[in-house]
Design an enzyme around this catalytic site. Sequence first.
Site: not given
Length: 311
Positions: A10, A187, A273
């Site tokens: 993506a 992040k 993940e």
Amino acid sequence: MKIAIAGSGALGSRFGFALHQADNEVVLIDNWVDHINAIREHGLKMTIDNQTHNAAIPIITPQEIPANVTVELLIVFTKAMQLDQMLQDVKPIMNDNTKVLCLLNGIGHEDIIAKHVSRKNIFIGNTMWTANLVAPGHSESFGAGSVNLQNLAPGEENMAIAIADVLTEAGLNAHFTENVHNTIYLKACVNGTMNGLCTLLDVNMADFGATKDAHDMVASIVKEFAAVAAFENVQLDVEEAIEFVEKCYDRTTIGEHFPSMHQDLIKNHRLTEIDYINGAISRKGRKYGVSTPYCDFLTQLIHAKEDIILK
């Protein structure tokens, strides 16, 4: 610039499309046969803010890399657990001058990249762009985003700035920073909250944010990230980080987005993940003697969900 995107799902497709539209020479590299065949037959379909475009971008498997063909920049967008193998597989497309930019979710990827690439050629960062795979060969993105990046080795600042310029010219809003680990941890706070929680609750970010316990859950996880980060000379402002995460709830920007972990596990029934996000904080917490019960439990819950779905 001659650029390869290693891991062209993506987000890799989103970046590859943007860089191709800016007249860079781009090649996509991936292992998903259906995705490869769709792009070869119909071109890469890219929907951005509800407008669909099509681009004829070459895509190959690592095994199909032509002899004597190298690139100036390799951007890695694999899943974290696939990074080591991908770098091994794409060595033929790199030479001693190829720069490698890592924008993966999670923490500590530079140690894996350094096994394959000289540290002077490694650039690390993060991105706030989002994307979904609608179908093989079709990526979708909405809202604005940005990239922050830095050179890993001292003395490569000019090259880091040059890479940021290439991305910005492609509309990807990239910035050189002198303290990228701060932005990576910031992040990571988004990934460490939105990914696991939206996956377990099977909601997008806006719907999660609408729950009455959202703030307390986010705050508890962010505090653990900040406590671990402090041992790595990264000073996170907890309130600022919480506010940064909670901006994701806005339905007019990216609030309708389902995080990548949800896409992997709930939509596509693939492993996640989590070990490179909350699991990494758990490991570092044990190393530094920092208690991380929320990250520990969230990691366990995601692994249990994997066991249930993937059994």
